[in-house]
Design a protein around this motif. Structure first.
Motif, PDB file in Angstrom:
ATOM      1  N   UNK A 231       0.848  -1.201   0.000  1.00 49.08           N
ATOM      2  CA  UNK A 231       0.000   0.000   0.000  1.00 49.08           C
ATOM      3  C   UNK A 231       0.881   1.249   0.000  1.00 49.08           C
ATOM      4  N   UNK A 232       1.871   1.277   0.887  1.00 50.22           N
ATOM      5  CA  UNK A 232       2.779   2.426   0.936  1.00 50.22           C
ATOM      6  C   UNK A 232       3.591   2.548  -0.355  1.00 50.22           C
ATOM      7  N   UNK A 233       4.008   1.409  -0.892  1.00 52.69           N
ATOM      8  CA  UNK A 233       4.790   1.420  -2.125  1.00 52.69           C
ATOM      9  C   UNK A 233       4.004   2.065  -3.266  1.00 52.69           C
ATOM     10  N   UNK A 234       2.735   1.665  -3.389  1.00 58.57           N
ATOM     11  CA  UNK A 234       1.913   2.263  -4.443  1.00 58.57           C
ATOM     12  C   UNK A 234       1.718   3.759  -4.213  1.00 58.57           C
ATOM     13  N   UNK A 235       1.439   4.134  -2.968  1.00 56.10           N
ATOM     14  CA  UNK A 235       1.135   5.530  -2.670  1.00 56.10           C
ATOM     15  C   UNK A 235       2.338   6.448  -2.813  1.00 56.10           C
ATOM     16  N   UNK A 236       3.473   6.051  -2.226  1.00 55.08           N
ATOM     17  CA  UNK A 236       4.582   7.000  -2.054  1.00 55.08           C
ATOM     18  C   UNK A 236       5.777   6.741  -2.951  1.00 55.08           C
ATOM     19  N   UNK A 237       5.807   5.605  -3.630  1.00 55.19           N
ATOM     20  CA  UNK A 237       6.969   5.306  -4.470  1.00 55.19           C
ATOM     21  C   UNK A 237       6.532   5.231  -5.939  1.00 55.19           C
ATOM     22  N   UNK A 238       5.649   4.278  -6.248  1.00 62.92           N
ATOM     23  CA  UNK A 238       5.240   4.099  -7.644  1.00 62.92           C
ATOM     24  C   UNK A 238       4.128   5.071  -8.049  1.00 62.92           C
ATOM     25  N   UNK A 239       3.511   5.759  -7.062  1.00 61.21           N
ATOM     26  CA  UNK A 239       2.435   6.705  -7.324  1.00 61.21           C
ATOM     27  C   UNK A 239       1.342   6.074  -8.188  1.00 61.21           C
ATOM     28  N   UNK A 240       0.825   4.972  -7.663  1.00 57.81           N
ATOM     29  CA  UNK A 240      -0.278   4.264  -8.298  1.00 57.81           C
ATOM     30  C   UNK A 240      -1.463   4.300  -7.337  1.00 57.81           C
ATOM     31  N   UNK A 241      -2.693   4.245  -7.878  1.00 62.71           N
ATOM     32  CA  UNK A 241      -3.851   4.175  -6.971  1.00 62.71           C
ATOM     33  C   UNK A 241      -3.844   2.853  -6.200  1.00 62.71           C
ATOM     34  N   UNK A 242      -4.542   2.832  -5.063  1.00 63.04           N
ATOM     35  CA  UNK A 242      -4.658   1.613  -4.257  1.00 63.04           C
ATOM     36  C   UNK A 242      -6.135   1.297  -4.102  1.00 63.04           C
ATOM     37  N   UNK A 243      -6.597   0.246  -4.746  1.00 59.98           N
ATOM     38  CA  UNK A 243      -8.003  -0.140  -4.629  1.00 59.98           C
ATOM     39  C   UNK A 243      -8.199  -1.035  -3.404  1.00 59.98           C
ATOM     40  N   UNK A 244      -9.467  -1.262  -3.062  1.00 57.02           N
ATOM     41  CA  UNK A 244      -9.781  -2.182  -1.973  1.00 57.02           C
ATOM     42  C   UNK A 244      -9.209  -3.568  -2.275  1.00 57.02           C
ATOM     43  N   UNK A 245      -9.321  -4.001  -3.526  1.00 60.03           N
ATOM     44  CA  UNK A 245      -8.771  -5.302  -3.919  1.00 60.03           C
ATOM     45  C   UNK A 245      -7.251  -5.341  -3.770  1.00 60.03           C
ATOM     46  N   UNK A 246      -6.591  -4.257  -4.148  1.00 58.72           N
ATOM     47  CA  UNK A 246      -5.128  -4.211  -4.004  1.00 58.72           C
ATOM     48  C   UNK A 246      -4.743  -4.416  -2.541  1.00 58.72           C
ATOM     49  N   UNK A 247      -5.482  -3.774  -1.647  1.00 59.13           N
ATOM     50  CA  UNK A 247      -5.165  -3.879  -0.216  1.00 59.13           C
ATOM     51  C   UNK A 247      -5.415  -5.301   0.291  1.00 59.13           C
ATOM     52  N   UNK A 248      -6.550  -5.888  -0.105  1.00 55.90           N
ATOM     53  CA  UNK A 248      -6.834  -7.276   0.302  1.00 55.90           C
ATOM     54  C   UNK A 248      -5.746  -8.223  -0.205  1.00 55.90           C
ATOM     55  N   UNK A 249      -5.329  -8.011  -1.444  1.00 58.81           N
ATOM     56  CA  UNK A 249      -4.329  -8.884  -2.045  1.00 58.81           C
ATOM     57  C   UNK A 249      -3.000  -8.780  -1.285  1.00 58.81           C
ATOM     58  N   UNK A 250      -2.659  -7.585  -0.859  1.00 55.04           N
ATOM     59  CA  UNK A 250      -1.419  -7.407  -0.092  1.00 55.04           C
ATOM     60  C   UNK A 250      -1.487  -8.183   1.225  1.00 55.04           C
ATOM     61  N   UNK A 251      -2.645  -8.109   1.888  1.00 53.66           N
ATOM     62  CA  UNK A 251      -2.819  -8.855   3.147  1.00 53.66           C
ATOM     63  C   UNK A 251      -2.746 -10.353   2.889  1.00 53.66           C
TER      64      UNK A 251
END
Lengths: 195, 195
Positions: free
Chosen positions: A163-183
Motif C-alpha cells: 500500500x505504501x509502495x503504491x502511494x509513495x513510491x510508484x504513485x499508483x492508486x490503491x483499490x480495496x482489492x489491491x489492499x486485500x491482495x497485499x494482506x
C-alpha cells in the motif's frame, strides 16, 4: 478534524494546542507549507514559547508524531487471521484516503524523508504500530492458524508495504482489492514459513 | 559518477549535460538543495536556456527521470525464479546503499512526494521498471514454475515493496536477509495463487 484531547495541566494544554495547530496546518498546507509562526498564531500560544519548546518545524512534527504513536489504533479481532490482516491493511488504505487524516500522514512521510529527527520519530511511530498490529498474528499463532516460527512484526510489514509502495513510491492508486491482495500475500508467505 | 551518455546532436548534448549536472547536484545537495542556477552553472549551459527548456527544479527532475527510465536495468536470468526475484530485490537494496546512486534515487522519491510533475515522472519510471522486471516472472510461467494466472507486475511490486517500506516509511535498515525474505514472500504468495 478533532484529534484526541489529553488530560493534564497548563503545560499539557499548551502542548495539545500546539499539536492540534500543527496537524491542522499540515492538513491545509502540507509539510512544505508548515511554519513555526503559523502554528503559533493558530494555536494561540506565544511565538517565543513555541520556538523555545519546539525549536523548529521538525520539532513540531516529531512531537505530533510522538503523540500520534499513543493514539488508539483499532486492531480488528474477527476470529480469523485472514480478515484481521485484511482489516489492518484496509485501515491503512482508508486512512490515506481520508481528506483530513490523509494529508497529515503524507506530510509525516515527506518530513521524515527530509529531516533526520522526523525520520527517527516516524521510525518510533511505526515500531509501535507494528507491535500493536502484530497482535493479530500472535493470536493466529495461539489459535494454531499459523506456525509459531512466524515473525509477527514481519508479517505486518509485508502486509502493509505494497500500500505504501503504491502511494509513495510508484504513485499508483490503491483499490480495496489491491489492499486485500497485499494482506493475503503476507498471509500466504507466513503460511509457507517464509516470514 | 558516470551516467550513460547518449548519442545525438547539440540539443541532445545540452540535455545530457544538464541531466548530468542535475544528478551530480542531487548527489551533493539532495532534493531540497537543488536549484536551477546551480544546475546551469555546473552544466556550463546558459541559465536562460535551462530556464527556457526545463522551467524549474521539478522540470529538471522529471527530465532526469525520463532518461533514467531508459537506462539498462540488469534483469537476472539464472534459470530459477527464486534466485531471479532475489536478484531483483537485491539490486534495489544495493542501489540505495550505493553512495552515489542512493542519494539520487532518494531525491527522486522525495521530489515526487512534493510535486505532481515529479510524481507522474516517477510513476512512469516505475511502470517501466515493473514491466522490465516482470520478465523473470513471465519466464517462470513459461517454464511451469508458476501458475499462468499470476500477474507478473504484481509479483514484482510485492517483492520490492518491503525494501522501500523499510527505507522510506518505517526508516528501518534493510539487510541482505530482509531483501531475500521479501522476494521469497512474493514468490510464496504467487505459488499460492494469491498474486
Amino acid at each position: 478534524m478533532e484529534f484526541r484531547k489529553r488530560p493534564g495541566g497548563r503545560s499539557a494544554r499548551v502542548r495539545d494546542a500546539v499539536r492540534q495547530a500543527t496537524l491542522a496546518e499540515l492538513v491545509e498546507r502540507g509539510y512544505t507549507g508548515l511554519t513555526v509562526d503559523n502554528v503559533a498564531e493558530r494555536s494561540g500560544v506565544h511565538k517565543t514559547t513555541v520556538y523555545r519548546r519546539w525549536g523548529s518545524v521538525e520539532g513540531l512534527i516529531s512531537d505530533a508524531l510522538e503523540l500520534a504513536r499513543d493514539e488508539p489504533w483499532p486492531i480488528p479481532d474477527t476470529g480469523s487471521v485472514e480478515s484481521d490482516l485484511r482489516g489492518i491493511v484496509q485501515l491503512v488504505r482508508t486512512g490515506f484516503d481520508d481528506p483530513e487524516l490523509g494529508p497529515v500522514s503524507s506530510a509525516f512521510v515527506a518530513a521524515a524523508m527530509q529531516d533526520p529527527a522526523a525520520a527517527r520519530a516516524l521510525h518510533d511511530f511505526f515500531a509501535a504500530r507494528h507491535e500493536q498490529s502484530a497482535e493479530v498474528v500472535r493470536r493466529a499463532i495461539e489459535r494454531g492458524e499459523l506456525p509459531d516460527v512466524v515473525d509477527p512484526n514481519e508479517v505486518i510489514r509485508v502486509a502493509v508495504a505494497p500500500v505504501y509502495y503504491r502511494l509513495f513510491v510508484a504513485h499508483e492508486p490503491v483499490s480495496e482489492d489491491d489492499a486485500d491482495r497485499a494482506a493475503d500475500a503476507a498471509l500466504a508467505a507466513a503460511r509457507a514459513g517464509v516470514l
